[in-house]
Write an enzyme that holds these catalytic residues in place. Structure first.
Site, PDB file in Angstrom:
ATOM      1  N   HIS A  99       0.818  -1.213   0.000  1.00 16.43           N
ATOM      2  CA  HIS A  99       0.000   0.000   0.000  1.00 16.43           C
ATOM      3  C   HIS A  99       0.850   1.262   0.000  1.00 16.43           C
ATOM      4  CE1 HIS A  99      -3.745  -2.278   1.311  1.00 16.43           C
ATOM      5  NE2 HIS A  99      -3.861  -1.888   0.063  1.00 16.43           N
ATOM      6  N   GLU A 129      25.257 -12.831 -23.273  1.00  9.79           N
ATOM      7  CA  GLU A 129      25.682 -12.507 -21.899  1.00  9.79           C
ATOM      8  C   GLU A 129      27.055 -13.095 -21.600  1.00  9.79           C
ATOM      9  OE1 GLU A 129      21.997 -12.587 -19.127  1.00  9.79           O
ATOM     10  OE2 GLU A 129      21.933 -14.444 -20.266  1.00  9.79           O
ATOM     11  N   ASN A 133      24.459  -6.935 -17.842  1.00  4.09           N
ATOM     12  CA  ASN A 133      24.793  -7.235 -16.434  1.00  4.09           C
ATOM     13  C   ASN A 133      25.708  -8.455 -16.379  1.00  4.09           C
ATOM     14  OD1 ASN A 133      22.806  -5.319 -16.103  1.00  4.09           O
ATOM     15  ND2 ASN A 133      21.226  -6.810 -15.625  1.00  4.09           N
ATOM     16  N   ASP A 134      25.290  -9.523 -17.046  1.00  5.55           N
ATOM     17  CA  ASP A 134      26.118 -10.728 -17.044  1.00  5.55           C
ATOM     18  C   ASP A 134      27.302 -10.588 -17.989  1.00  5.55           C
ATOM     19  OD1 ASP A 134      25.194 -12.576 -15.122  1.00  5.55           O
ATOM     20  OD2 ASP A 134      23.358 -12.808 -16.292  1.00  5.55           O
ATOM     21  N   ARG A 160      28.929  -9.948 -10.187  1.00  2.40           N
ATOM     22  CA  ARG A 160      28.048  -8.779 -10.276  1.00  2.40           C
ATOM     23  C   ARG A 160      27.393  -8.448  -8.933  1.00  2.40           C
ATOM     24  NH1 ARG A 160      23.011 -10.924 -14.039  1.00  2.40           N
ATOM     25  NH2 ARG A 160      21.717  -9.410 -12.980  1.00  2.40           N
ATOM     26  N   CYS A 169      19.203  -5.312 -23.113  1.00  3.83           N
ATOM     27  CA  CYS A 169      18.183  -5.355 -22.059  1.00  3.83           C
ATOM     28  C   CYS A 169      18.798  -5.387 -20.668  1.00  3.83           C
ATOM     29  CB  CYS A 169      17.246  -6.538 -22.251  1.00  3.83           C
ATOM     30  SG  CYS A 169      18.067  -8.129 -22.107  1.00  3.83           S
TER      31      CYS A 169
HETATM   32  C1  PEP Z   1      21.663  -9.300 -17.934  1.00  7.48           C
HETATM   33  O1  PEP Z   1      22.422 -10.180 -17.523  1.00  7.48           O
HETATM   34  O2  PEP Z   1      22.051  -8.182 -18.327  1.00  7.48           O
HETATM   35  C2  PEP Z   1      20.212  -9.549 -17.956  1.00  7.48           C
HETATM   36  C3  PEP Z   1      19.389  -8.691 -18.512  1.00  7.48           C
HETATM   37  O3  PEP Z   1      19.768 -10.664 -17.313  1.00  7.48           O
HETATM   38  P1  PEP Z   1      19.616 -10.743 -15.712  1.00  7.48           P
HETATM   39  O4  PEP Z   1      19.916  -9.397 -15.146  1.00  7.48           O
HETATM   40  O5  PEP Z   1      18.249 -11.203 -15.441  1.00  7.48           O
HETATM   41  O6  PEP Z   1      20.667 -11.757 -15.384  1.00  7.48           O
HETATM   42 MG    MG Z   2      21.645 -12.171 -17.249  1.00 12.05          MG
END
Ligand code: PEP
Ligand code: MG
Length: 559
Positions: free
Chosen positions: A194, A420, A443-444, A454, A491
């Protein structure tokens, strides 16, 4: 009133889940204390009179909640009415009455009956679990009335303040004055609690589930960043003021951006949202996002010990497809393993799970898991008439891409893969022989390129997506996509940084997918620059020695 935080040194950054964007700086205020739990132990002389006292207190609390509901509108009014209804819920009232009839003092009976139902709600999970804060709020109000104390809750601050609490009760949040409470942070709660709902309605920058927040005392100065999901304790005042001014300026610029994604000279770049379920998809639909670039399906099932049936999966995927009718939706197959273990996916014990059986590798030991998920996606596609793209996480070789693509095509769906793993970026051209699109998970990709976890705060400088080595692999992948005439999106979190997003476009990226809260900022920035600016910035970044130099070089071209 203390002006210095006790438990955290100045400048400590606490992390939580971002809910409402915006940066604010001010002193912490906290809601009034809940009644202590030293309830009377003695058996009341007259249980019937005790029961009357209890009923009168519940009625007083319900009436006050209803009265407050009439003084507000929209979601706030709904929340207050819902709490009033919960206060009158027969199940918990009956449980308390039974305890009182058995000789228990009303205060203790209230506490025990509420505890019983709070446990039940928590076990039920999801939205029910998020109502536990409401139950506790009702308990504290009823006990305060029974003791003749003022209602617990928020004192009206005399200067614009940041309201911090464990989890705010609806009655505390619903009547907030956004001119006086300029930021909200809770240590508990989720993005659909909420607190979050009301913060969105009131447009108050908000972060929930902030670790360490309970140790920040009232009066401490904090900087809350509702986009990054952080609360900085006792920052440098001048730096805090700069951060607030910069965020205000950026917000003014983005406020009018309504999409679609395109550079100032007309080069289109789809700006999409990363989502975790139907609720998040519907929220993303309220932003200018042109579709979904990453649906992290594993996040729907983290609390499951048994594999969801095909029909159950289809229903979940359908909700997402229905939120974006006729728009692009990219569904990622289960990225289980490492930091996202799934109870129903058989996983070996591994000494080094980030380099172990995760993502697409999981389907080797779980034959049928991928196929049943694809069947669920295909059923959702048939039911909605919206044909999603489907991609696999953690692809390392062209053979894995080939096998995945065959499985996806067998269900009549469009296959792609995530890039990745550096090996996949290096051989993106061979992978593209098998699939229709690529999506780079920065990210990966940063984690594996830099050999840096990470999750490690100590190694954050290495996993910075501005690392030229990471961006060189992005550039290679984008070039392979252009040569094959196939789209290559990003992404990972890199796409949420407006400046870096422009660099990615300059590297040849064709779509950007980020958290819904970041979509407008990225789109607005892109609209201010030309493709040539983006390409010049990209060239400067690739030639940089490190992330700091890369940022400066990009800002010089793009600002
Ligand atoms: C990434 O690794 O950048 C990704 C989008 O996947 P996740 O963050 O879910 O590992
Ligand atoms: Mg990933």
């Amino acid at each position: 009133m203390s002006t210095r935080p006790q438990a955290h040194p100045s400048g400590t950054v606490l992390h939580g889940a971002p809910v409402v964007a915006g940066v604010r700086y001010g002193p912490v205020v906290r809601p009034g204390p809940a009644p202590t739990d030293d309830d009377p132990a003695a058996t009341p002389a007259d249980p019937a009179a005790e029961s009357d006292r209890f009923r009168a207190a519940v009625t007083a609390v319900t009436d006050r909640l209803r009265e407050r509901a009439t003084r507000t509108t929209g979601a706030a009014a709904e929340v207050l009415s819902a709490t009033a209804t919960l206060a009158q819920d027969r199940a918990w009232l009956g449980a308390a009455e039974k305890l009182i009839a058995g000789g228990m003092p009303a205060e203790r009976a209230v506490r025990e009956a509420v505890a019983q139902f709070a446990d039940l709600f928590t076990t039920m999970g999801g939205l029910m679990a998020e109502r536990v804060a409401d139950l506790h709020d009702i308990r504290d109000r009823v006990i305060a009335v029974l003791r003749g104390l003022p209602e617990p809750g928020l004192p009206l601050p005399d200067v614009p303040s940041i309201l911090c609490a464990k989890d705010l009760a609806p009655a505390d949040t619903a009547g907030l004055d956004p001119a006086l409470v300029v930021g909200l942070a809770t240590s508990a709660g989720g993005p659909t609690s909420h607190t979050a709902i009301i913060a969105r309605q009131l447009g108050i920058p908000c972060v929930v589930a902030v670790g360490g927040l309970d140790e920040v005392p009232a009066g401490a100065m904090v900087l809350i960043d509702g986009t990054a999901g952080t609360v900085t304790v006792a920052p440098e005042p001048a730096a805090a003021a700069d951060a607030v001014a910069a965020a205000r300026h950026a917000a003014e610029q983005t406020a009018h951006w309504s999409g679609p994604g395109v550079t100032a000279d007309g080069h289109p770049v789809a700006i999409l949202a990363n989502i975790a379920d139907g609720t998040a998809a519907r929220a993303a639909r309220q932003t200018p996002a042109e579709g979904v670039g990453l649906f992290r399906t594993e996040l729907c099932f983290l609390d499951r010990d048994d594999e969801p049936s095909v029909a159950e999966q289809a229903q979940i995927y359908r909700e997402v497809l229905e939120a974006f009718p006729g728009h692009k939706v990219v569904i990622r197959t289960l990225d289980a393993g490492s930091d996202k273990p799934l109870g129903f996916a058989r996983q070996p014990e591994e000494p080094n799970p980030a380099l172990g059986v995760r993502g697409i590798r999981m389907s080797r030991g779980n034959p049928g898991l991928l196929d049943r998920q694809l069947a669920g996606i295909a059923a959702a596609a048939d039911a909605t008439g919206n044909q999603p793209w489907v991609m696999a996480p953690m692809i390392a070789t062209a053979d894995e891409a080939r096998d995945f693509a065959a499985a996806v095509r067998a269900h009549g769906l469009t296959p792609g893969v995530m890039i990745e793993v550096p090996a996949a970026a290096l051989l993106a051209d061979r992978i593209l022989e098998h699939v229709e699109f690529l999506s780079i998970g920065t990210n990966d990709l940063a984690q594996y390129t830099m050999a840096a976890d990470r999750m490690s705060a100590d190694l954050a400088a290495l996993t910075d997506p501005w690392q030229p080595a990471v961006l060189t692999l992005v550039a290679m992948t984008a070039r392979a996509g252009a040569a094959a005439g196939k789209p290559v999106g990003v992404c990972g979190e890199a796409a949420a940084d407006p400046l870096l997003a422009c660099v990615l476009v300059g590297l040849g990226i064709t779509s950007l997918s980020a958290a819904a809260a970041a979509v407008a900022g990225v789109g607005a920035k892109l609209a201010q620059v030309t493709l040539t600016h983006c390409r010049d910035a990209a060239a400067a970044v690739l030639a940089s020695a490190g992330p700091a130099e890369a940022r400066t070089a990009a800002a010089a071209v793009l600002s």
